[in-house]
Design a protein around this motif. Structure first.
Motif, short mmCIF file in Angstrom:
data_model
loop_
_atom_site.label_atom_id
_atom_site.label_comp_id
_atom_site.label_asym_id
_atom_site.label_seq_id
_atom_site.Cartn_x
_atom_site.Cartn_y
_atom_site.Cartn_z
N ARG A 59 54.02 88.67 47.73
CA ARG A 59 55.18 89.24 47.37
C ARG A 59 55.63 89.07 45.75
N GLN A 60 55.11 87.80 45.10
CA GLN A 60 55.40 87.81 43.83
C GLN A 60 54.76 89.09 43.05
N ILE A 61 53.57 89.72 43.38
CA ILE A 61 53.11 90.63 42.68
C ILE A 61 53.84 91.95 42.84
N ASP A 62 54.14 92.18 44.10
CA ASP A 62 55.06 93.39 44.29
C ASP A 62 56.17 93.09 43.53
N ASP A 63 56.72 92.19 43.41
CA ASP A 63 58.13 91.92 42.59
C ASP A 63 58.02 92.33 41.22
N LEU A 64 56.85 91.73 40.78
CA LEU A 64 56.55 91.91 39.25
C LEU A 64 56.06 93.34 38.83
N SER A 65 55.46 93.99 39.88
CA SER A 65 54.97 95.24 39.60
C SER A 65 56.13 96.21 39.60
N ALA A 66 57.08 96.19 40.37
CA ALA A 66 58.18 97.09 40.64
C ALA A 66 59.28 96.68 39.34
N ARG A 67 59.10 95.39 38.93
CA ARG A 67 59.96 95.13 37.68
C ARG A 67 59.46 95.54 36.25
N GLU A 68 58.21 95.44 36.20
CA GLU A 68 57.45 95.23 34.92
C GLU A 68 56.73 96.89 34.64
N ALA A 69 56.32 97.57 35.80
CA ALA A 69 55.47 98.75 35.44
C ALA A 69 56.68 99.81 34.96
N PRO A 70 56.03 100.77 33.97
CA PRO A 70 56.79 101.73 33.55
C PRO A 70 57.20 102.71 34.42
N VAL A 71 58.17 103.25 34.73
CA VAL A 71 58.41 104.43 35.51
C VAL A 71 57.93 105.85 35.08
N ASN A 72 56.98 106.28 35.71
CA ASN A 72 56.67 107.98 35.32
C ASN A 72 56.16 108.44 36.56
N ALA A 73 55.92 109.83 36.43
CA ALA A 73 55.35 110.83 37.77
C ALA A 73 54.19 109.95 38.10
#
Length: 237
Positions: A59-73
């Motif tokens: 769950r922590q990994i999923d939260d960090l990935s959604a929050r920190e990863a850049p948004v692109n196609a």
């Protein structure tokens, strides 16, 4: 005489206490965890704690990935693909209508068994649990649980005596298998399965437990076990 024996007895007692202390080296010589049942229980509790830690870390990994990863196609496409694969692998929680099947040992005393039966016939075996699991998968189950654990297609169901060992935890009957999917299709698959039908013939004759229940909307947790195979064998054609 007593003036000689008392010091000698005291010296011998001291030597015995010293030898016991050296042998034990500060440990309990009568530890309750030395038996196999106690070891299994201890490992089961450890597995429960580790599974909870794995779930929290995911769950922590999923939260960090959604929050920190850049948004692109590209990222959006990979994320959508990952979600589809995670659902197929059982790595996501699911909710929907379900069917549960409970298998239980017979309460019939051994001395009251019919002449054609023996003690093995009144116990739920590994093949009985596996038969129900296989039938439900064939019936289109989208997710499945055995007892309180989510399982996937590679999960191993093992019985030792009249206990079930699943992913490091030990369970006693009744064994409950729950499948998410179309209830009519799931029950139809159970009725059509030869191995399940064979088990059901013993239900009225020997008192074995077989109870099928339609459930409403049911929550299934994500599978938290290993997704890689430890060993496998390709069947020969």
């Amino acid at each position: 005489m007593w003036s000689v024996l008392v010091p000698v007895i005291g010296l011998l007692a001291g030597l015995l206490f010293t030898a016991s202390s050296q042998a034990a080296r500060g440990t309990d010589l009568r530890s309750e965890a030395t038996g196999v049942p106690d070891l299994i229980r201890a490992r089961s509790l450890a597995n429960v704690r580790l599974a909870a830690e794995v779930d929290a870390t995911r769950r922590q990994i999923d939260d960090l990935s959604a929050r920190e990863a850049p948004v692109n196609a590209t990222l959006a496409d990979l994320t959508a693909r990952g979600e589809r694969l995670a659902r197929a692998a059982g790595a996501t929680a699911m909710r929907g209508p379900a069917v549960s099947v409970a298998l239980d040992d017979s309460p019939m005393p051994v001395d009251q068994l019919p002449d054609w039966a023996n003690v093995n016939d009144i116990v739920v075996h590994q093949q009985d649990v596996q038969a129900v699991v296989n039938a439900l998968w064939r019936g289109g189950a989208e997710a499945m649980m055995v007892m309180d654990q989510r399982i996937i297609s590679t999960s191993a169901v093992r019985c030792v005596g009249n206990t079930l060992i699943l992913q490091g935890r030990v369970y006693s009957p009744p064994f409950v298998i729950t499948a998410l999917g179309d209830p009519d299709a799931l029950i139809g698959a159970l009725d059509a399965d030869e191995a399940v039908t064979k088990y059901r013939t013993y239900v009225p004759a020997l008192g074995l437990g077989y109870d099928v229940t339609r459930l409403g909307e049911t929550d299934f947790p994500a599978y938290v076990g290993a997704l890689t195979l430890g060993s496998a064998r390709v069947p020969r054609s």
